[in-house]
Design a protein around this motif. Structure first.
Motif, mmCIF file in Angstrom:
data_model
loop_
_atom_site.group_PDB
_atom_site.id
_atom_site.type_symbol
_atom_site.label_atom_id
_atom_site.label_comp_id
_atom_site.label_asym_id
_atom_site.label_seq_id
_atom_site.Cartn_x
_atom_site.Cartn_y
_atom_site.Cartn_z
ATOM 1 N N THR A 29 0.843 -1.201 0.000
ATOM 2 C CA THR A 29 0.000 0.000 0.000
ATOM 3 C C THR A 29 0.875 1.247 0.000
ATOM 4 O O THR A 29 1.591 1.525 0.953
ATOM 5 N N LYS A 30 0.799 1.989 -1.112
ATOM 6 C CA LYS A 30 1.589 3.200 -1.276
ATOM 7 C C LYS A 30 0.656 4.405 -1.341
ATOM 8 O O LYS A 30 -0.560 4.270 -1.477
ATOM 9 N N ALA A 36 1.105 11.334 1.357
ATOM 10 C CA ALA A 36 1.870 10.334 2.107
ATOM 11 C C ALA A 36 2.037 10.660 3.585
ATOM 12 O O ALA A 36 1.924 9.788 4.443
ATOM 13 N N ASP A 37 2.320 11.927 3.910
ATOM 14 C CA ASP A 37 2.585 12.275 5.314
ATOM 15 C C ASP A 37 1.363 12.850 6.008
ATOM 16 O O ASP A 37 1.458 13.361 7.118
ATOM 17 N N ARG A 38 0.185 12.773 5.354
ATOM 18 C CA ARG A 38 -1.043 13.300 5.961
ATOM 19 C C ARG A 38 -1.978 12.194 6.423
ATOM 20 O O ARG A 38 -3.028 12.457 6.999
ATOM 21 N N ILE A 39 -1.605 10.947 6.172
ATOM 22 C CA ILE A 39 -2.481 9.815 6.479
ATOM 23 C C ILE A 39 -2.220 9.336 7.903
ATOM 24 O O ILE A 39 -1.090 9.022 8.265
ATOM 25 N N SER A 74 4.876 7.098 0.679
ATOM 26 C CA SER A 74 5.418 7.209 -0.683
ATOM 27 C C SER A 74 6.756 6.492 -0.809
ATOM 28 O O SER A 74 7.130 6.057 -1.903
ATOM 29 N N VAL A 75 7.492 6.378 0.285
ATOM 30 C CA VAL A 75 8.796 5.698 0.248
ATOM 31 C C VAL A 75 8.813 4.451 1.125
ATOM 32 O O VAL A 75 9.702 3.609 0.985
#
Length: 563
Positions: A29-30, A36-39, A74-75
């Protein structure tokens, strides 16, 4: 998290050796960089095809939300191992979808595996699931069922326990067949299919009763028939209102309340092919098809997603200076050529920035600085002057054209001299501003603007931290000149009289120039009795359609720093 029916292993980096020998499917899960940093958490839906319709699945034992706060998906993707159990077995077909939950508990992203999955005995397969922004086509019903559109535009349904067929009605609320989405109290009775479609206990032509007592039955002799005999607000000829129902039984739900045909009504019903398939926030402008809840925010000075703020997507302001390349200000509505960020990747360069002698067009007005403020001692008094700028280089002399140069506290001259002695600083005034920035922002004032005109009432009292000054020895001075960062500023008498510096009671008068957005103004106060301080004021232009009775310069109270 499922304990027995569907075994789940969360994998942080690589599959554990114990898992590699199992039969399973790993979901990588990407999320895109913008999410990415708001979830804060991921909510997975694993739906088995237990109904027979390729668009209907059921997740009888949903997983708990999985916290991922602080993880950059994302990473560093979240990896989930699904293993066969009694709920989803080796021969079963199933789908996987995921909602990204933000810090406020609301869905901010969605993704799904594009194809139905199935286990292969003795093998662990891997599939990618990419989470993107959640649009208006993602629906979570009141019962917790998930609906989303596939690549063909058809809605895929993942039901939950109690509403397996995802028809919005639970067994407890009267659904007589939870494996058939066409049977529920909300359905219209088909008078010739041998099924109790509306779950009222009567089948086909036997259903001649007016169950909801609205004057119309679902079946019977020729004539107008009730399209929902379990709802007294739905019958032929009833006026259509915006409520998520087909009130007049014309086959179209809330159709007159989606004037712009963007799929969202003025009361928040989500429309698809004439049906109300869910609900969301109301359409904030039902005459504009590019404005509706869930729409992507684009750079156009319009509130596309109906959040109440225009162009408020962080991706539209990569350098964080609040200005965009299309001429809008983050969070504000409207466009202007004077607000175009000429360097969208440099947060120090934007409309309204302080123009410095550094060979750069700092304020995006199309030209470099012609001069820069400076400070010099004149007969023992520190005064403000200007130095000419030639090709991004300051001339040596600090000159004042004023008959009576504006005095400022002596420490300003000291700071300017120290900055000028540093060969690495092209414009010492920027260095002085940086030092002044260490002072607290004592007050934030909104300057009301209509078009290019500042609204009336653009003055506010300036008060030192010790309280209103008294006597006749006081002096005030504005550091950096009377035109700064898109604003014209002046110190005037309480009655609005001309510039007044040597007095203990003064007002700050502000006018917004074209392109003004925000600025920090430094006012130095000298009591005349040995007390000096800087009063730092942050100005913010607020654009209105018309000046109101209370518009102008609006601050919470007097401009006064904390004591």
């Amino acid at each position: 998290m499922r304990a027995t029916t569907l075994a789940i292993c969360a994998l942080a980096f690589t599959l554990a050796a114990a898992c590699q020998s199992e039969t399973g499917i790993v979901i990588n899960t990407k999320a895109g960089a913008n999410l990415a940093d708001r979830i804060s958490a991921i909510r997975y839906y694993v739906g088995k095809n237990s109904i027979g319709d390729p668009l209907y699945y059921a997740d009888s034992e949903p997983l708990d939300d999985i916290p991922v706060d602080g993880r950059d998906l994302s990473v560093d993707p979240y990896r989930l191992l699904l293993s066969p159990g009694s709920d989803v077995g080796s021969g079963d077909e199933f789908v996987v979808a995921a909602l990204a939950i933000g810090a406020n508990g609301r869905a901010i992203g969605f993704g799904h595996v594009e194809t139905p999955l199935a286990f292969m005995s003795g093998k662990v397969l891997e599939w990618d699931l990419e989470i993107g922004p959640a649009g208006g086509d993602i629906i979570v019903t009141d019962t917790g069922c998930l609906k989303f559109q596939d690549g063909s535009g058809d809605y895929v349904h993942i039901g939950i326990a109690g509403d397996s067929d995802c028809d919005g009605v639970t067994v407890d609320d009267g659904d007589c067949n939870d494996l058939n989405p066409n049977q529920s109290p909300n359905q219209v009775e088909d008078c010739q299919n041998g099924i109790d479609d509306n779950c009222n206990g009567l089948i086909d032509q036997d259903d001649t009763a007016d169950f909801d007592e609205d004057g119309f039955a679902s079946c019977g002799p020729d004539g107008e028939l009730d399209c929902n005999d379990n709802n007294e607000d739905m019958f032929p000829g009833n006026p259509e209102v915006c409520d998520g129902l087909d009130n007049d039984c014309d086959g179209l739900c809330d159709d007159v309340f989606d004037v712009d045909h963007d799929g969202i009504s003025s009361c928040g019903s989500i429309l698809s092919d004439g049906e109300c398939v869910g609900e969301t926030d109301p359409d904030c402008d039902d005459n504009d098809p590019v404005r509706f809840p869930g729409n992507d925010e684009v750079c156009d000075g319009i509130d596309n997603d109906c959040s109440g703020r225009c162009d408020d997507d962080d991706e539209l302001d990569g350098d964080g200076d609040s200005y965009t390349s299309c001429g809008s200000v983050i969070g504000e509505c409207g466009l202007s050529d004077t607000l175009v960020d000429c360097e969208p990747d440099d947060g120090d360069i934007h409309p309204g920035a302080q123009e410095l002698c550094d060979g750069i067009d700092n304020n995006c007005d199309g030209s470099d600085a012609e001069s820069s403020p400076c400070f010099v001692s004149d007969a023992g008094t520190c005064v403000e002057g200007t130095r000419s700028c030639d090709g991004g280089v300051l001339t040596p002399d600090c000159l004042s054209d004023a008959a009576e140069p504006q005095p400022v506290p002596g420490e300003v001259c000291t700071a300017y001299a120290d900055c000028a002695a540093d060969d690495g600083i092209p414009d010492p005034f920027s260095c002085v501003l940086d030092q002044a920035a260490d002072q607290p922002v004592d007050q934030v004032c909104e300057v009301a603007v209509v078009g290019a005109t500042t609204c009336p009432g653009n003055r506010v009292r300036v008060v030192p931290s010790t309280g209103p000054a008294t006597g006749d020895l006081c002096s005030y001075s504005i550091l950096g000149g009377l035109v700064q960062q898109g604003f014209a500023v002046a110190l005037v008498g309480p009655d609005g009289s001309g510039q007044l510096i040597n007095a203990c009671t003064v007002d700050l008068e502000v006018s917004a120039l074209p392109g003004a957005s925000q600025a920090a103004i430094n006012i130095f106060f000298d009591s005349g009795t040995g007390t000096t301080e800087v009063i730092r004021v942050k100005l913010k232009a607020h654009r209105f359609l018309a000046c109101g009775a209370n518009s102008g310069l609006s601050c919470d109270t007097w401009i006064a720093p904390p004591g």
